[in-house]
Design a protein around this motif. Sequence first.
Motif, PDB file in Angstrom:
ATOM      1  N   VAL A 179       0.845  -1.196   0.000  1.00 12.05           N
ATOM      2  CA  VAL A 179       0.000   0.000   0.000  1.00 12.05           C
ATOM      3  C   VAL A 179       0.882   1.248   0.000  1.00 12.05           C
ATOM      4  O   VAL A 179       2.069   1.194   0.319  1.00 12.05           O
ATOM      5  CB  VAL A 179      -0.931   0.035   1.237  1.00 12.05           C
ATOM      6  N   VAL A 180       0.266   2.365  -0.371  1.00 15.79           N
ATOM      7  CA  VAL A 180       0.986   3.631  -0.407  1.00 15.79           C
ATOM      8  C   VAL A 180       1.283   4.076   1.016  1.00 15.79           C
ATOM      9  O   VAL A 180       0.648   3.628   1.977  1.00 15.79           O
ATOM     10  CB  VAL A 180       0.159   4.709  -1.135  1.00 15.79           C
ATOM     11  N   ASP A 181       2.237   4.986   1.171  1.00 12.70           N
ATOM     12  CA  ASP A 181       2.577   5.504   2.488  1.00 12.70           C
ATOM     13  C   ASP A 181       1.376   6.257   3.050  1.00 12.70           C
ATOM     14  O   ASP A 181       0.711   7.024   2.334  1.00 12.70           O
ATOM     15  CB  ASP A 181       3.784   6.445   2.369  1.00 12.70           C
ATOM     16  N   MET A 182       1.068   6.039   4.318  1.00 12.32           N
ATOM     17  CA  MET A 182      -0.125   6.650   4.911  1.00 12.32           C
ATOM     18  C   MET A 182      -0.017   6.685   6.427  1.00 12.32           C
ATOM     19  O   MET A 182       0.845   6.036   7.018  1.00 12.32           O
ATOM     20  CB  MET A 182      -1.367   5.825   4.539  1.00 12.32           C
ATOM     21  N   GLU A 184      -9.148  -0.389  -2.592  1.00 10.39           N
ATOM     22  CA  GLU A 184      -8.224  -0.534  -3.722  1.00 10.39           C
ATOM     23  C   GLU A 184      -7.450   0.758  -3.973  1.00 10.39           C
ATOM     24  O   GLU A 184      -6.336   0.736  -4.482  1.00 10.39           O
ATOM     25  CB  GLU A 184      -8.977  -0.942  -4.986  1.00 10.39           C
ATOM     26  N   GLY A 185      -8.042   1.881  -3.582  1.00 12.43           N
ATOM     27  CA  GLY A 185      -7.371   3.161  -3.761  1.00 12.43           C
ATOM     28  C   GLY A 185      -6.128   3.303  -2.900  1.00 12.43           C
ATOM     29  O   GLY A 185      -5.309   4.197  -3.135  1.00 12.43           O
ATOM     30  N   ALA A 237     -19.159  -3.651  -3.098  1.00 12.03           N
ATOM     31  CA  ALA A 237     -18.466  -3.142  -4.281  1.00 12.03           C
ATOM     32  C   ALA A 237     -17.823  -1.794  -3.979  1.00 12.03           C
ATOM     33  O   ALA A 237     -16.676  -1.524  -4.356  1.00 12.03           O
ATOM     34  CB  ALA A 237     -19.448  -3.015  -5.445  1.00 12.03           C
ATOM     35  N   GLY A 238     -18.562  -0.942  -3.249  1.00 12.21           N
ATOM     36  CA  GLY A 238     -18.031   0.371  -2.900  1.00 12.21           C
ATOM     37  C   GLY A 238     -16.855   0.277  -1.944  1.00 12.21           C
ATOM     38  O   GLY A 238     -15.869   1.019  -2.080  1.00 12.21           O
ATOM     39  N   TYR A 239     -16.942  -0.642  -0.982  1.00 12.07           N
ATOM     40  CA  TYR A 239     -15.854  -0.798  -0.018  1.00 12.07           C
ATOM     41  C   TYR A 239     -14.593  -1.304  -0.707  1.00 12.07           C
ATOM     42  O   TYR A 239     -13.496  -0.803  -0.455  1.00 12.07           O
ATOM     43  CB  TYR A 239     -16.271  -1.774   1.087  1.00 12.07           C
ATOM     44  N   ARG A 240     -14.758  -2.273  -1.587  1.00  7.55           N
ATOM     45  CA  ARG A 240     -13.589  -2.795  -2.307  1.00  7.55           C
ATOM     46  C   ARG A 240     -12.935  -1.688  -3.137  1.00  7.55           C
ATOM     47  O   ARG A 240     -11.713  -1.550  -3.162  1.00  7.55           O
ATOM     48  CB  ARG A 240     -13.991  -3.968  -3.205  1.00  7.55           C
TER      49      ARG A 240
END
Length: 201
Positions: free
Chosen positions: A146-149, A191-192, A184-187
């Motif tokens: 995952v991206v840095d967060m 995913e972002g 679907a919205g949560y996935r």
Amino acid sequence: MAGKTRSEMIAETRAKLLAAGRKAFAEIGYAQASMDDFTAKAGLTRGALYHHFGDKKGLFEAVVSQIDAEMTVRLKERAAKAPDAWEAFIQDGIGYIEMALEPEISRIVLRDGPAILGDPASWPTTNGCITAIREGLDRLLAQGLVVDMDTEATARMLAGASSYCATWIANSEDPPQAVERACAGYRRLVEGLRRAQSGRD
């Protein structure tokens, strides 16, 4: 056969009250459930209820905690079956959302829970949920998935997303359709957070 010890009798009484309360809360709801539903029908006295849980609300809170603990175990088992760490993380959140279809969870945890115990964000079990999500994000971050967060802030946002989706489903006129949309919205939301992997889709 030896008689039961005092601690065994106490545990048995508590378990009986929890089972009776859980059944009543699931079938007729908190507002309609009476003291007799928890005591007389379980072969116990009101004094036993007061001793173990204080009052009806105390019993309800204990039932919610019991169900929440069971949900946590089930979610861990579900995540363990995922093909990889990324999908395991997503399945944990989606699994929680899908549990909103279960009548007992829908009524006790998602509908009556907030009305009786207040905002779920203030429940003692919520901190455990947020910690689990944060730790999951920390592992994904360490693996470069995952991206840095800020994992704590992100964990709180994801916990809120899944919680409010579950509440929406529990109060929806068409829960199955709401579950499909919510999952679907949560996935898509989660995913972002994923880091782009070269050579992968």
